[in-house]
Design an enzyme around this catalytic site. Structure first.
Site, mmCIF file in Angstrom:
data_model
loop_
_atom_site.group_PDB
_atom_site.id
_atom_site.type_symbol
_atom_site.label_atom_id
_atom_site.label_comp_id
_atom_site.label_asym_id
_atom_site.label_seq_id
_atom_site.Cartn_x
_atom_site.Cartn_y
_atom_site.Cartn_z
ATOM 1 N N GLY A 53 -1.473 -6.613 0.715
ATOM 2 C CA GLY A 53 -0.552 -6.604 1.837
ATOM 3 C C GLY A 53 -1.365 -6.373 3.081
ATOM 4 N N GLU A 54 -0.746 -5.797 4.085
ATOM 5 C CA GLU A 54 -1.478 -5.472 5.299
ATOM 6 C C GLU A 54 -1.749 -3.970 5.273
ATOM 7 O OE1 GLU A 54 -3.054 -7.458 7.244
ATOM 8 O OE2 GLU A 54 -3.761 -5.603 8.115
ATOM 9 N N SER A 55 -3.048 -3.612 5.172
ATOM 10 C CA SER A 55 -3.383 -2.202 4.952
ATOM 11 C C SER A 55 -2.934 -1.317 6.107
ATOM 12 C CB SER A 55 -4.879 -2.039 4.709
ATOM 13 O OG SER A 55 -5.596 -2.353 5.879
ATOM 14 N N CYS A 85 -7.043 -5.239 -3.041
ATOM 15 C CA CYS A 85 -7.212 -5.751 -1.669
ATOM 16 C C CYS A 85 -6.790 -4.689 -0.651
ATOM 17 C CB CYS A 85 -6.454 -7.068 -1.497
ATOM 18 S SG CYS A 85 -6.929 -7.962 0.002
ATOM 19 N N ARG A 112 -13.139 -4.012 5.788
ATOM 20 C CA ARG A 112 -11.997 -4.943 5.842
ATOM 21 C C ARG A 112 -12.440 -6.345 6.230
ATOM 22 N NH1 ARG A 112 -7.892 -3.135 9.952
ATOM 23 N NH2 ARG A 112 -6.478 -4.463 8.787
ATOM 24 N N ILE A 141 -8.163 -13.063 -0.504
ATOM 25 C CA ILE A 141 -7.386 -13.413 0.681
ATOM 26 C C ILE A 141 -7.672 -12.393 1.784
ATOM 27 C CG2 ILE A 141 -5.051 -13.747 1.605
ATOM 28 C CD1 ILE A 141 -4.201 -14.613 -1.225
ATOM 29 N N ARG A 142 -8.417 -12.809 2.789
ATOM 30 C CA ARG A 142 -8.836 -11.873 3.863
ATOM 31 C C ARG A 142 -9.314 -10.566 3.225
ATOM 32 N NH1 ARG A 142 -6.841 -12.009 9.281
ATOM 33 N NH2 ARG A 142 -6.408 -9.827 9.025
ATOM 34 N N HIS A 178 -7.123 -10.397 -6.119
ATOM 35 C CA HIS A 178 -5.714 -10.268 -6.500
ATOM 36 C C HIS A 178 -5.438 -10.754 -7.923
ATOM 37 C CE1 HIS A 178 -4.314 -9.302 -2.446
ATOM 38 N NE2 HIS A 178 -5.157 -10.211 -2.003
ATOM 39 N N GLU A 180 -3.006 -10.062 -9.651
ATOM 40 C CA GLU A 180 -1.553 -10.258 -9.775
ATOM 41 C C GLU A 180 -1.106 -11.661 -9.366
ATOM 42 O OE1 GLU A 180 -3.107 -8.623 -7.455
ATOM 43 O OE2 GLU A 180 -2.112 -8.874 -5.495
#
Lengths: 197, 306
Positions: A53-55, A85, A112, A141-142, A178, A180
């Site tokens: 997600g967005e940390s 992530c 990051r 992903i990023r 990821h 998942e």
């Protein structure tokens, strides 16, 4: 599957991000999955996954709702925690320049967006000896990378240039990628295999 | 294309721009709020409030509406300034069908492109062929057929169109309901009915079959267009949106930082009415808003695209 994994009560931190994908995999493996949005939800689980997600969003909301102190307490008393992530960023002890609070659980430094922005996001098959000889599908992903490991932290997987992308410290796991999002359940199985109290 | 992956492939070298990393990025945004910002200062406010991404644009939709004229892709300098100011993902808009603007945005390195009806459409026949780009795209839709056409073109994320810049949620509700109702309706169809639906929607039959079976889109669906309050955010999540875009609703209100934070919290805890009540309290004035009936049919942004 062992009886132990069948009975696992595994929570997924559901403040923001791809918590549903984790939940689906955990349930497919026979665990009792539940969403964690409040500190009291931590009382109902034996292990916790922090999703992608967005940390910054996850860190801010976790702090605001008082999840961090309770989580630190549970982790200190031996609850397995796995961050993927953004989750890896959230459980790290050191994250240079992170604008929001993190849980500070695992003795690693995480950087990051280490590969760049979204256009540098990639897939790559990974060698992860703990999961056997078959390569594991890595989806980055990023993604962050793990740049410094404390004395009790073991690298589980590295890229050919030596960049660490998965690590374990006792009952804590961190992955840059990821699992998942793939159909390969081995990393989740591995997490369920970590002893719980 | 949505159906994925070939399980036997071996990736010995990194591969960028795959469907999994494009649609996967949208999954990472889920449960979050994506905020329109016009400069670095607003972007910082959005990041501090817990936004999961920002949309960089020169004018928010309500100002585009007021200004009239042709609305185009934003100045690269302004987009770069925002990319430098924050660590969260930065999206930017191109005009419908304007693949050269999309190429420019990709060259700038933005994280997501919104092929948006809020800007003046550039092509009346074709949307951008999105599958050929490395950068992922999000597109708006009013109903299921439109959503599936965009996905077939390669969109990795969908949103409702709503009626941007109005502070009026009614169109977004209509669109999210139309999409979810359309998905449910597919469940009742037999093979012949699905083939007919695919023909009517002008999309591949395999895509219609997949949506009928999964009972959800193969990509993440956000709400956009008209969110002005925490309760609006909660409403859209309860109706089936997986996250919210907020445009004019934040920076056209009297206390943007506080409203931004409240909308983030209401999106995460959308089922917790007590919490939504508490974050809604004392927020100051919401954006003024426009009744839909007050907008001449020719000026409705949602009608752009097909």
């Amino acid at each position: 599957m062992t009886a132990r994994t069948t009975k696992a009560r595994v929570g997924v931190l559901a403040l923001q991000g791809d918590f549903r994908e984790h939940l689906e995999v955990l349930r497919a493996l026979g665990a009792t999955g539940s969403l964690v949005r409040r500190p009291e939800h931590l009382d109902l689980i034996d292990a916790l996954v922090i999703p992608g997600g967005e940390s910054t969003t996850i860190g801010k909301l976790a702090f605001q709702y008082g999840i961090i102190p309770k989580l630190r307490e549970r982790a200190a008393s031996g609850m397995p925690v796995w961050g993927t992530c953004a989750g890896a960023i959230f459980i790290a002890r050191r994250v240079p320049g992170h604008p929001h609070p993190i849980a500070d659980l695992m003795d690693v430094t995480v950087v990051r967006n280490a590969f760049g922005r979204q256009q540098e996001s990639f897939e790559l098959d990974l060698a992860i000896p703990s999961l056997g000889a078959v390569p594991f599908p890595g989806v980055f992903i990023r993604s962050p990378t793990i740049t410094a490991l404390g004395p009790n932290v073991v690298a589980m997987s590295s890229l050919p240039d030596g960049t660490v992308i998965a690590a374990r410290e006792g009952r804590l796991l961190a992955t840059s990628f990821h699992p998942e999002l793939t159909r390969d359940l081995r990393f989740h199985e591995y997490f369920l295999g970590i002893p719980r109290d | 294309m949505p159906s994925r992956p070939a399980p036997t492939r071996v990736l010995a070298q990194p591969v960028t721009g795959t469907w999994l990393v494009k649609a996967g990025h949208a999954k990472m945004l889920r449960g979050g709020v994506i905020m329109d910002v016009i400069n670095a200062e607003q972007a910082k406010i959005a990041e501090d409030a817990g936004a999961c991404a920002v949309m960089a644009l020169e004018r928010v939709p309500s100002d585009i509406r007021t200004a009239g004229g042709v609305a185009r892709m934003s100045d690269p300098e302004m987009i770069i300034g925002i990319m430098k100011a924050v660590t969260i993902p930065v999206m930017a808009k191109c005009r419908i069908g304007h693949f050269a603007e999309a190429q420019v945005l990709q060259a700038l390195g933005v994280d997501y492109i919104d092929e948006s009806e809020v800007l003046t459409p550039a092509d009346e026949r074709y949307h951008v062929e999105k599958g050929t780009f490395t950068v992922p795209f999000v597109c708006g839709a009013r109903e299921l057929g439109e959503a599936l056409r965009r996905i077939a073109e390669g969109a990795a994320m969908m949103r409702s169109k709503g009626e941007a810049g109005t502070g009026n949620i009614v169109e977004a509700v209509r669109h999210i309901r139309a999409i979810t109702d359309g998905i449910r309706a597919l469940a009742a169809l037999d093979a012949k009915g699905l083939a007919k639906a695919a023909k009517e929607y002008r999309v591949p039959l395999a895509l219609v079959r997949q949506v009928a079976k999964d009972q959800k889109l193969p990509v993440v669906l956000f709400c956009a267009g008209g969110i002005a309050t925490p309760a609006d955010a909660s409403l859209m999540m309860q109706l089936g949106a997986e996250g919210n875009f907020v445009g004019s609703g934040i920076f056209k209100s009297s206390d943007p930082a506080r409203r931004a934070k409240a909308i983030v919290e209401a999106t995460t805890h959308f089922m917790d009415a007590k919490l939504v009540a508490s974050v809604s309290t004392g927020l100051g004035e919401a954006m003024r808003g426009i009744a839909l009936e007050a907008i001449p049919a020719g000026e409705r942004l949602a009608a752009r695209g097909w």
